[in-house]
Design a protein around this motif. Sequence first.
Motif, PDB file in Angstrom:
ATOM      1  N   SER A  27       0.829  -1.213   0.000  1.00  0.00           N
ATOM      2  CA  SER A  27       0.000   0.000   0.000  1.00  0.00           C
ATOM      3  C   SER A  27       0.862   1.261   0.000  1.00  0.00           C
ATOM      4  N   GLN A  28       1.951   1.245   0.771  1.00  0.00           N
ATOM      5  CA  GLN A  28       2.840   2.398   0.824  1.00  0.00           C
ATOM      6  C   GLN A  28       3.545   2.617  -0.512  1.00  0.00           C
ATOM      7  N   VAL A  29       3.990   1.540  -1.139  1.00  0.00           N
ATOM      8  CA  VAL A  29       4.651   1.649  -2.442  1.00  0.00           C
ATOM      9  C   VAL A  29       3.673   2.190  -3.484  1.00  0.00           C
ATOM     10  N   MET A  30       2.450   1.657  -3.499  1.00  0.00           N
ATOM     11  CA  MET A  30       1.468   2.121  -4.477  1.00  0.00           C
ATOM     12  C   MET A  30       1.105   3.588  -4.240  1.00  0.00           C
ATOM     13  N   ALA A  31       1.058   4.017  -2.982  1.00  0.00           N
ATOM     14  CA  ALA A  31       0.778   5.423  -2.688  1.00  0.00           C
ATOM     15  C   ALA A  31       1.915   6.312  -3.191  1.00  0.00           C
ATOM     16  N   ALA A  32       3.153   5.864  -3.007  1.00  0.00           N
ATOM     17  CA  ALA A  32       4.299   6.642  -3.489  1.00  0.00           C
ATOM     18  C   ALA A  32       4.293   6.723  -5.016  1.00  0.00           C
ATOM     19  N   ILE A  33       3.983   5.616  -5.673  1.00  0.00           N
ATOM     20  CA  ILE A  33       3.907   5.620  -7.139  1.00  0.00           C
ATOM     21  C   ILE A  33       2.760   6.516  -7.592  1.00  0.00           C
ATOM     22  N   GLY A  34       1.641   6.440  -6.902  1.00  0.00           N
ATOM     23  CA  GLY A  34       0.511   7.317  -7.220  1.00  0.00           C
ATOM     24  C   GLY A  34       0.896   8.781  -7.095  1.00  0.00           C
ATOM     25  N   GLY A  35       1.756   9.089  -6.117  1.00  0.00           N
ATOM     26  CA  GLY A  35       2.243  10.460  -5.962  1.00  0.00           C
ATOM     27  C   GLY A  35       3.053  10.902  -7.165  1.00  0.00           C
ATOM     28  N   LEU A  36       3.895   9.998  -7.688  1.00  0.00           N
ATOM     29  CA  LEU A  36       4.662  10.324  -8.898  1.00  0.00           C
ATOM     30  C   LEU A  36       3.729  10.618 -10.066  1.00  0.00           C
ATOM     31  N   VAL A  37       2.683   9.822 -10.174  1.00  0.00           N
ATOM     32  CA  VAL A  37       1.704  10.025 -11.258  1.00  0.00           C
ATOM     33  C   VAL A  37       0.979  11.354 -11.062  1.00  0.00           C
ATOM     34  N   LEU A  54       4.090   0.999 -15.477  1.00  0.00           N
ATOM     35  CA  LEU A  54       4.482   2.318 -14.997  1.00  0.00           C
ATOM     36  C   LEU A  54       5.573   2.863 -15.896  1.00  0.00           C
ATOM     37  N   ARG A  55       5.345   4.054 -16.465  1.00  0.00           N
ATOM     38  CA  ARG A  55       6.338   4.720 -17.308  1.00  0.00           C
ATOM     39  C   ARG A  55       6.763   6.013 -16.634  1.00  0.00           C
ATOM     40  N   LEU A  56       8.046   6.070 -16.275  1.00  0.00           N
ATOM     41  CA  LEU A  56       8.588   7.294 -15.698  1.00  0.00           C
ATOM     42  C   LEU A  56       8.965   8.251 -16.825  1.00  0.00           C
ATOM     43  N   LEU A  57       8.893   9.559 -16.575  1.00  0.00           N
ATOM     44  CA  LEU A  57       9.249  10.536 -17.600  1.00  0.00           C
ATOM     45  C   LEU A  57      10.707  10.413 -18.013  1.00  0.00           C
ATOM     46  N   SER A  58      11.545   9.839 -17.156  1.00  0.00           N
ATOM     47  CA  SER A  58      12.957   9.651 -17.484  1.00  0.00           C
ATOM     48  C   SER A  58      13.179   8.487 -18.446  1.00  0.00           C
ATOM     49  N   GLY A  59      12.105   7.747 -18.769  1.00  0.00           N
ATOM     50  CA  GLY A  59      12.187   6.700 -19.780  1.00  0.00           C
ATOM     51  C   GLY A  59      12.083   5.276 -19.281  1.00  0.00           C
ATOM     52  N   GLU A  60      12.286   5.039 -18.000  1.00  0.00           N
ATOM     53  CA  GLU A  60      12.187   3.678 -17.481  1.00  0.00           C
ATOM     54  C   GLU A  60      10.745   3.199 -17.510  1.00  0.00           C
ATOM     55  N   VAL A  61      10.583   1.907 -17.778  1.00  0.00           N
ATOM     56  CA  VAL A  61       9.257   1.283 -17.795  1.00  0.00           C
ATOM     57  C   VAL A  61       9.301   0.077 -16.864  1.00  0.00           C
ATOM     58  N   PHE A  62       8.291  -0.042 -16.013  1.00  0.00           N
ATOM     59  CA  PHE A  62       8.193  -1.139 -15.060  1.00  0.00           C
ATOM     60  C   PHE A  62       6.819  -1.785 -15.169  1.00  0.00           C
ATOM     61  N   VAL A  63       6.757  -3.079 -14.911  1.00  0.00           N
ATOM     62  CA  VAL A  63       5.483  -3.783 -14.791  1.00  0.00           C
ATOM     63  C   VAL A  63       5.311  -4.113 -13.318  1.00  0.00           C
ATOM     64  N   LEU A  64       4.212  -3.634 -12.758  1.00  0.00           N
ATOM     65  CA  LEU A  64       3.914  -3.872 -11.349  1.00  0.00           C
ATOM     66  C   LEU A  64       2.983  -5.076 -11.270  1.00  0.00           C
ATOM     67  N   GLY A  65       3.533  -6.205 -10.896  1.00  0.00           N
ATOM     68  CA  GLY A  65       2.734  -7.416 -10.748  1.00  0.00           C
ATOM     69  C   GLY A  65       2.107  -7.480  -9.369  1.00  0.00           C
ATOM     70  N   GLU A  66       1.444  -8.559  -9.093  1.00  0.00           N
ATOM     71  CA  GLU A  66       0.790  -8.730  -7.794  1.00  0.00           C
ATOM     72  C   GLU A  66       1.817  -8.725  -6.654  1.00  0.00           C
ATOM     73  N   VAL A  67       2.957  -9.373  -6.872  1.00  0.00           N
ATOM     74  CA  VAL A  67       3.966  -9.464  -5.808  1.00  0.00           C
ATOM     75  C   VAL A  67       5.366  -9.086  -6.274  1.00  0.00           C
ATOM     76  N   SER A  68       5.471  -8.456  -7.446  1.00  0.00           N
ATOM     77  CA  SER A  68       6.793  -8.127  -7.956  1.00  0.00           C
ATOM     78  C   SER A  68       6.753  -6.868  -8.815  1.00  0.00           C
ATOM     79  N   VAL A  69       7.937  -6.287  -9.001  1.00  0.00           N
ATOM     80  CA  VAL A  69       8.118  -5.165  -9.916  1.00  0.00           C
ATOM     81  C   VAL A  69       9.236  -5.560 -10.871  1.00  0.00           C
ATOM     82  N   THR A  70       8.954  -5.484 -12.168  1.00  0.00           N
ATOM     83  CA  THR A  70       9.933  -5.882 -13.177  1.00  0.00           C
ATOM     84  C   THR A  70      10.232  -4.683 -14.066  1.00  0.00           C
ATOM     85  N   ARG A  71      11.521  -4.378 -14.206  1.00  0.00           N
ATOM     86  CA  ARG A  71      11.912  -3.304 -15.134  1.00  0.00           C
ATOM     87  C   ARG A  71      11.898  -3.871 -16.543  1.00  0.00           C
TER      88      ARG A  71
END
Length: 73
Positions: A27-37, A54-71
């Motif tokens: 929940s804390q991670v998703m709130a922080a990511i929501g803040g970036l958005v 998740l696409r950051l303006l700096s160009g990185e792309v991540f997939v937020l899975g149920e229990v993992s984050v993959t760049r």
Amino acid sequence: MARSHDSVTDGTARTTAAGNRAQEAKSQVMAAIGGLVDEGKAEWNHTATGDIELRLLSGEVFVLGEVSVTRVE
């Protein structure tokens, strides 16, 4: 050697506590990511598989899975 009822109960309590901590961390991670958005520093969308991309303006792309984050990029 048979397990006592107390050890099973203790194990269940530890498992529940660990699950609660994991959910709170997520929940804390998703709130922080929501803040970036919200600040315009990232965009997120649902993928066809139900994950969140998740696409950051700096160009990185991540997939937020149920229990993992993959760049991805």
